[in-house]
Design a protein around this motif. Sequence first.
Motif, PDB file in Angstrom:
ATOM      1  N   ASP A 164      -6.097 -22.916 -29.476  1.00 12.17           N
ATOM      2  CA  ASP A 164      -6.448 -23.520 -27.956  1.00 12.17           C
ATOM      3  C   ASP A 164      -6.704 -24.868 -28.180  1.00 12.17           C
ATOM      4  O   ASP A 164      -5.954 -25.841 -27.458  1.00 12.17           O
ATOM      5  N   THR A 192      -4.066 -28.536 -26.832  1.00 10.81           N
ATOM      6  CA  THR A 192      -4.597 -29.774 -26.212  1.00 10.81           C
ATOM      7  C   THR A 192      -3.949 -31.128 -26.547  1.00 10.81           C
ATOM      8  O   THR A 192      -3.934 -32.123 -25.715  1.00 10.81           O
ATOM      9  N   ASP A 235      -4.987 -32.980 -28.890  1.00 13.59           N
ATOM     10  CA  ASP A 235      -5.789 -33.870 -29.624  1.00 13.59           C
ATOM     11  C   ASP A 235      -6.120 -33.453 -30.907  1.00 13.59           C
ATOM     12  O   ASP A 235      -5.679 -32.299 -31.398  1.00 13.59           O
TER      13      ASP A 235
END
Lengths: 343, 158
Positions: A227, A231, A233
């Motif tokens: 997960d 993102t 990031d």
Amino acid sequence: MKQEILTLGIETSCDETAASVVRGRFEPLSNIVASQTDIHDKYGGIVPELACRRHAELIGSVVGSAIETAKVTLADIDLVAVTRGPGLVGALLVGLSYAKGLAWGRKLPLVGVNHLNGHITAGLVSNPMAPLPALCLLVSGGHTELYTMEAPGALLKIGSTRDDAAGEALDKVARMLGLGYPGGPVIEKMAKGSEARFDLPVALSRKDTLDFSFSGPKTAAKYLIRDLMATGDPLPVEDICASFQKAVIDALEQKTALAAKWRKPKSIIVAGGVACNGPLRERMNLLGERLGVEVVIPPPVLCSDNAVMIAVAGAIEYLNNPEDPAFRDFNSMDADSGWAPSR
Amino acid sequence: MKSLRLKTHSPEGTIELGSILGSGLKAGDTVLLTGDLGAGKTTFVKGLCLGIGGFHPDRVKSPSFTVVNDYICKIPVRHVDLYRVDDVEDFETIGAFDEDYSSRITVVEWADKGPGLPLSGDLSVSIADPNPDEREFTILADDNLLISLNLKPFSVRN
């Protein structure tokens, strides 16, 4: 018999080839471990290959070096102690055959030692006066178990992992994060000073079992990583390490506390490779203070696989009854890959 | 050989699927398992042992570090894990297939990793985990095994 016997310990049950000389019951004179780290490094340190075939190449020089480092000679040795199980049968046989040959050639008694009992006995090396019965948490790459010990070697299993061992789960999460091997020490290093800000489940946290489970938290870590990667990031590797390490230590502490409540031990011994982990040592010591129970954790060199623990466990067993003919009649002694130390 | 595709939605479902397949295994059979970390290979082996019978699934543990675990099921089971075994010589040392292999069932995790030996299975199971609540099983099995189980995709509910 001399006042204090000298025991040669030999350990080849899994990855390490190890030998040691111990005086009396508890005094290590040498502790030689031929590490496989160099072999692992050859593969980039990521994949933890076995290298059991190396035992046969290394054992002679490791034993020689243990005797030399102890500043004794082979003629001074009174007893040979060797790991007979559990472990890989091919690896065990290297040490066992070598030990049998040596004992037979020099007309010495031989003791076959249980590797897991050896790990727990390492607690008695660091504190021979540890009050018994002890509650023993054995936590390593291959095992995560709780025992009670009434007397040295007299173990009763009261809890166990139902899937992955704690060290294995740490290693596999390190691998998911692309960190090196072995995973436990890498995760500890990355976690230092980082925040355990991700909630990972503590499995089997209900109060009616002393069993552990680390497969669920491992898989939860996998989806957390998946997960977070999605993102876009940068992955907060340090915080993930801190979170997973905390989940593992929480589970170990929780079940040890529950076992202590049920069994009322006079001391708690924490042993096995994962007992090298600093935060785990800290938490177990705090638990002992809270419960008013002495906590014994061997120094790291006696937590990871070694032969001091084998020599000590062997010497204790032998000195209980040196006249036992089994110590002289070892021809039929065989490796036992699945040998449980529990009664 | 026939192939079959099934889904489960919980560890319990995976154990149930394993136990159905395990009930059709016989001494000498080899089961090959593949799938990523956390896919549920060891959970599936718990089911196999439940189906073979005579052994509590809680006692089935991951052999990643121990490499070989033996279980005294109704038919003895040797649970092997090649996660750490990359080399042919090491593979020989671990004794996955020794002279007694025909009297037991051999289950191999990470069968695709290993030292690249051409392992052949009577049952090959590959597990994919597209999301936390779903496991996709691709099962390649000996015809007789599937016939004896009368296995249909809808026979697994969870």
